[in-house]
Motif scaffolding. Structure first.
Motif, PDB file in Angstrom:
ATOM      1  N   SER A 291       0.500  -1.066   0.700  1.00  0.00           N
ATOM      2  CA  SER A 291       0.201   0.023  -0.355  1.00  0.00           C
ATOM      3  C   SER A 291       0.592   0.802  -0.025  1.00  0.00           C
ATOM      4  O   SER A 291       2.075   1.434   0.734  1.00  0.00           O
ATOM      5  CB  SER A 291      -0.892  -0.241   0.932  1.00  0.00           C
ATOM      6  OG  SER A 291      -1.706  -1.203   1.261  1.00  0.00           O
TER       7      SER A 291
ATOM      8  N   GLU B 148      -0.582   3.448   4.445  1.00  0.00           N
ATOM      9  CA  GLU B 148      -0.186   2.721   5.573  1.00  0.00           C
ATOM     10  C   GLU B 148       1.015   2.844   5.664  1.00  0.00           C
ATOM     11  O   GLU B 148       1.826   3.377   4.316  1.00  0.00           O
ATOM     12  CB  GLU B 148      -0.265   0.779   4.654  1.00  0.00           C
ATOM     13  CG  GLU B 148       0.391   0.164   5.370  1.00  0.00           C
ATOM     14  CD  GLU B 148      -0.805  -1.588   4.819  1.00  0.00           C
ATOM     15  OE1 GLU B 148      -0.733  -2.576   5.701  1.00  0.00           O
ATOM     16  OE2 GLU B 148      -0.428  -1.828   3.359  1.00  0.00           O
TER      17      GLU B 148
ATOM     18  N   PHE C  31      -4.318   1.102  -2.670  1.00  0.00           N
ATOM     19  CA  PHE C  31      -4.225   0.285  -1.191  1.00  0.00           C
ATOM     20  C   PHE C  31      -4.580  -0.856  -1.283  1.00  0.00           C
ATOM     21  O   PHE C  31      -5.832  -1.224  -1.963  1.00  0.00           O
ATOM     22  CB  PHE C  31      -5.033   1.451   0.038  1.00  0.00           C
ATOM     23  CG  PHE C  31      -5.168   0.713   1.350  1.00  0.00           C
ATOM     24  CD1 PHE C  31      -4.501   0.983   1.816  1.00  0.00           C
ATOM     25  CD2 PHE C  31      -6.064  -0.277   1.694  1.00  0.00           C
ATOM     26  CE1 PHE C  31      -4.535   0.585   3.086  1.00  0.00           C
ATOM     27  CE2 PHE C  31      -5.994  -1.270   3.180  1.00  0.00           C
ATOM     28  CZ  PHE C  31      -5.435  -0.259   3.509  1.00  0.00           C
TER      29      PHE C  31
ATOM     30  N   ARG D 264      -1.695  -5.701  10.421  1.00  0.00           N
ATOM     31  CA  ARG D 264      -1.498  -6.427   9.040  1.00  0.00           C
ATOM     32  C   ARG D 264       0.117  -7.104   9.370  1.00  0.00           C
ATOM     33  O   ARG D 264       1.214  -6.678   9.256  1.00  0.00           O
ATOM     34  CB  ARG D 264      -1.250  -6.101   8.005  1.00  0.00           C
ATOM     35  CG  ARG D 264      -2.400  -4.815   7.682  1.00  0.00           C
ATOM     36  CD  ARG D 264      -2.948  -4.571   6.406  1.00  0.00           C
ATOM     37  NE  ARG D 264      -3.453  -4.916   5.135  1.00  0.00           N
ATOM     38  CZ  ARG D 264      -3.464  -4.664   4.147  1.00  0.00           C
ATOM     39  NH1 ARG D 264      -3.355  -3.078   4.011  1.00  0.00           N
ATOM     40  NH2 ARG D 264      -3.332  -5.331   2.942  1.00  0.00           N
TER      41      ARG D 264
ATOM     42  N   LEU E 128       4.025  -2.300   9.941  1.00  0.00           N
ATOM     43  CA  LEU E 128       3.277  -1.635   8.804  1.00  0.00           C
ATOM     44  C   LEU E 128       2.010  -1.542   9.443  1.00  0.00           C
ATOM     45  O   LEU E 128       0.931  -1.656  10.586  1.00  0.00           O
ATOM     46  CB  LEU E 128       2.200  -2.697   7.748  1.00  0.00           C
ATOM     47  CG  LEU E 128       3.743  -3.231   6.551  1.00  0.00           C
ATOM     48  CD1 LEU E 128       2.453  -5.244   5.958  1.00  0.00           C
ATOM     49  CD2 LEU E 128       4.066  -2.207   5.753  1.00  0.00           C
ATOM     50  N   CYS E 129       2.154   0.222   9.502  1.00  0.00           N
ATOM     51  CA  CYS E 129       0.746   0.880   9.805  1.00  0.00           C
ATOM     52  C   CYS E 129      -0.182   1.071   9.204  1.00  0.00           C
ATOM     53  O   CYS E 129      -0.378   1.834   8.262  1.00  0.00           O
ATOM     54  CB  CYS E 129       1.638   2.434  10.599  1.00  0.00           C
ATOM     55  SG  CYS E 129       2.501   1.939  12.004  1.00  0.00           S
ATOM     56  N   GLN E 130      -1.643   0.690   9.358  1.00  0.00           N
ATOM     57  CA  GLN E 130      -2.691   1.214   8.909  1.00  0.00           C
ATOM     58  C   GLN E 130      -3.411   2.738   9.074  1.00  0.00           C
ATOM     59  O   GLN E 130      -3.363   2.685  10.458  1.00  0.00           O
ATOM     60  CB  GLN E 130      -3.887   0.363   8.609  1.00  0.00           C
ATOM     61  CG  GLN E 130      -2.972  -1.071   7.234  1.00  0.00           C
ATOM     62  CD  GLN E 130      -2.660  -1.919   8.756  1.00  0.00           C
ATOM     63  OE1 GLN E 130      -3.462  -1.595   9.787  1.00  0.00           O
ATOM     64  NE2 GLN E 130      -1.225  -2.439   8.653  1.00  0.00           N
ATOM     65  N   ARG E 131      -3.284   3.960   8.648  1.00  0.00           N
ATOM     66  CA  ARG E 131      -4.150   4.690   8.912  1.00  0.00           C
ATOM     67  C   ARG E 131      -5.059   5.745   8.314  1.00  0.00           C
ATOM     68  O   ARG E 131      -5.155   5.534   6.622  1.00  0.00           O
ATOM     69  CB  ARG E 131      -2.518   6.405   8.727  1.00  0.00           C
ATOM     70  CG  ARG E 131      -2.277   7.193   9.179  1.00  0.00           C
ATOM     71  CD  ARG E 131      -0.810   8.134   8.984  1.00  0.00           C
ATOM     72  NE  ARG E 131      -1.446   9.429   9.237  1.00  0.00           N
ATOM     73  CZ  ARG E 131      -0.837  10.731   8.947  1.00  0.00           C
ATOM     74  NH1 ARG E 131       0.126  10.047   8.379  1.00  0.00           N
ATOM     75  NH2 ARG E 131      -0.629  11.567   9.455  1.00  0.00           N
TER      76      ARG E 131
END
Lengths: 264, 264, 264, 264
Positions: A27, B48, A32, B24, B56-59
């Motif tokens: 992503s 991300e 994404f 994730r 991994l960071c989902q923002r």
């Protein structure tokens, strides 16, 4: 738009062959990844790492015999790519540090030898986006898309000589001519909805007006709905697969289509 | 073993709430992610990024109202975790540079205040793995697993006082006591097959004998079949979700089971 | 041994010229920088950043007219470089992830086209260190060190044709032949005590037996007392200076000598 | 202005003591290091590495007995620090990914417990720079600068209780109160020209109006002529020295003055 892309690759090896694949997108700002599936048959252990550009690399030793890889992706993608003829050349002094790297020549992009050609092609252009688009169109217009003339060792100078090649070659030429004008440029590999013939694809990005823009010298017009898989200086960095030994690609099927996730 | 893990999280927000999720997992030496699916309903744009630990960071900004996140993962995991009572303490001078970081105190791990306790608990132990396992067993034996006593602000000192908490708290205590003995330790979040009650989980790793070993103070015995989601110094680094504002978690369902990918 | 190295570079530019220098070494496993001094006259603002390889890069716009840079370094260096003919070839499957990068062809190292030559030169050698040393000696024996034949655009294939060049060219040939044998190789720039004629220098490292070893195709025998300035795939990554425009180098003085810090 | 800063540290150890120093600044946007000198007597081998924040860390084992470290730096520094009361709060959704990290609580900065205090102190302020400056001034006005009350284990909550401490403590309080308002904040260690009493120093930076601004709660007014040595979340990340064992600091001399490089 939600895009589903998939590819199936079948290889035959005589000997165990260490290989690195770059088939799993991340992503990012422009996409994404909602779903991602990576299969290998027969199953064998792999590891994965991030290279210096942040690309995911799948590392495995393909055994003697046949191996099948299947990758499928669902991603939210932009329907269009940005076009801005007013985006000017970014003076070198204003380039962010990590971008400088993409001004340098690389294995398949001998930009240091193409200064005259780049100037001639873009004569009269406003500096920046217009130069890059002129280069892109020049390649699209003057080069013939044809498999089998170039191979994995062909560099920009080779391709300029025959004006024939595939997406990888067109991309190298575009990158080299940009860098020759002090415009940072990088290679992208990935998928493009509606590509004909369908295949794994490659295009380039150029840094003008303070940001990256996408350019595809294989297409008549700017087209969105792309999934980017890997970024790098040229194909030495972002080859879909790098084998250390011999592996015959006996089958390759690529499919890209619009989708609507079932849960939406 | 192939493990399928999934979780469903439902939130209710009164105001738009910026949030960072760490849901994730990445492929690594100990696991290979074969399939991964991340859904949000109603659909909304996310980005991300990778944090300083490579997680991994989902923002995203959760809108006012209800939001449902669903994450599902299929990964190849090790059936067991390594156990080695002969793994000795790694002298500080021999620790690789990036490991030193995990000797330092952090928000929820006041290791600089627990030197006496750590020595008392591990008295008579061989330095290294045996110390860590003794700490782990000490926590497992003396602490009560109970929801509702601690919250997201509880640190090791708080938990040591009541000897009550959840996996996050047990993990903080284990990490703090290890660091107090100059043993690098870090937090891991993820899934564990067979966890009772099933939940998102956390455990710790300690660096002894020149490598990381896993320890889980909530379990009677060492257990494999884990999917690691994020690594960091403590829960400040690796919270499943960090909200900047208020979001009520109205539902959370976690499921972890053995699977056999259809294509195998 | 403590080494003091210094260089003075004088440039003349007609126009303001953005330039990137790589003249300031970092401490590392093989050297510790005790003192470092970097001057530019007339004084002008510079910035510094670390590239993807961790090299320090000095970034400035040289004004029209004359500019003088002076760099001096005192470092603790190893008196010898390691030699180990028993260091075997590291199978690709055992290479650490970040090393894989140095197997790939690069701008000046067309390793993908030199497989036959590399095999012929090293025929009968044990795989590993012995192959690399044979390559190094082959270059030292068969190539002529001469200024003025090659320039900044000359790649390995060019140099192989004339068997003539300078340290940079010898280094590119060594790297290319190693990579053609699936041995990771990288370029190093820096200083060498006793180099004749004294100059900024370049050599290469090859990864065999699980670690990097130094090789210098310009020298009859292995020599220590080196200060490493920058590491990269080839001269595109680690040029002492990259100008974006024209700058005439009107003077260059390099001095390397043993020293004894006054405070010891 | 050109600043010359130096410090002399003398330690006495009973046993060999692994230690990590952070005493060597890097060039950056706000400073350019022209000369740098790092000495240890008696001479002993050190290594150096970059931590996750990019700070240089000197790693060594101090032998039993006395050791003297001397560090001296000449750097071009800004005469003033930027002040901008119009710099607004940056909404979390607009923060660059790597900045998010500095919103989280850390070992010495329990920002998650200080929401009420932070709001009370900044009541009526415009969101952004004005809030941070109000916090800074509140600390400067209400806290007493005094050695010996706090130590290396004192965190913000401890310091808030006594309202007494040193630059490190004032900095932790400032950082915690900013983060409690969702303003990213980080610790800086370094030198300040004219500091009274002269010492190694610490201050903080807050991210408002889309960039970092410097704040120093030990000073009546904003002051420039600083050399930044290290950046991190709090003192756990950026201590001048971290010992793993016991080392007595028997002497410490710091000197900071304006200079004019001889070659200018």
């Amino acid at each position: 738009m939600f895009i589903q892309a998939s590819c199936i690759l079948e290889f035959t090896c005589e000997l165990p062959t260490p290989s690195i694949f770059m088939l799993r997108p991340k992503s990012g700002l422009s996409q994404f990844v909602l779903r991602e599936d990576f299969q290998i048959t027969p199953y064998l252990a792999m590891t994965e790492f991030s290279d210096t550009y942040g690309n995911l690399c799948q590392r495995l030793v393909m055994p003697a015999g046949k191996v099948k890889l299947q990758s499928s992706i669902v991603a939210a993608c932009a329907d269009t790519i940005d076009v801005d003829f007013t985006a000017g050349w970014t003076p070198i002094v204003d380039l962010p540090d990590p971008i400088l790297h993409f001004l340098l020549p690389s294995r398949y992009c001998e930009s240091d030898k193409l200064s005259e050609e780049a100037k001639a092609i873009t004569i009269g252009c406003n500096h920046g986006y217009e130069q890059v688009e002129t280069i892109r169109r020049w390649i699209y217009t003057h080069f013939q898309y044809q498999y089998g003339v170039t191979d994995s060792r062909s560099s920009t100078l080779d391709v300029m000589a025959t004006k024939t090649g595939v997406c990888r070659d067109f991309t190298h030429v575009g990158i080299s001519l940009c860098r020759a004008l002090d415009i940072p440029a990088r290679m992208v590999t990935g998928y493009l909805l509606g590509l004909k013939p369908m295949d794994l694809h490659a295009w380039f990005e150029a840094y003008v007006g303070g940001r990256w823009y996408s350019f595809d010298a294989t297409q008549a017009e700017p087209k969105g709905n792309r999934i980017s898989m890997a970024y790098g200086r040229d194909a030495a960095d972002v080859a879909f697969v790098t084998h250390f030994g011999n592996a015959e690609l006996s089958r390759m099927t690529v499919d890209v289509k619009e989708t609507s996730p079932s849960w939406l």
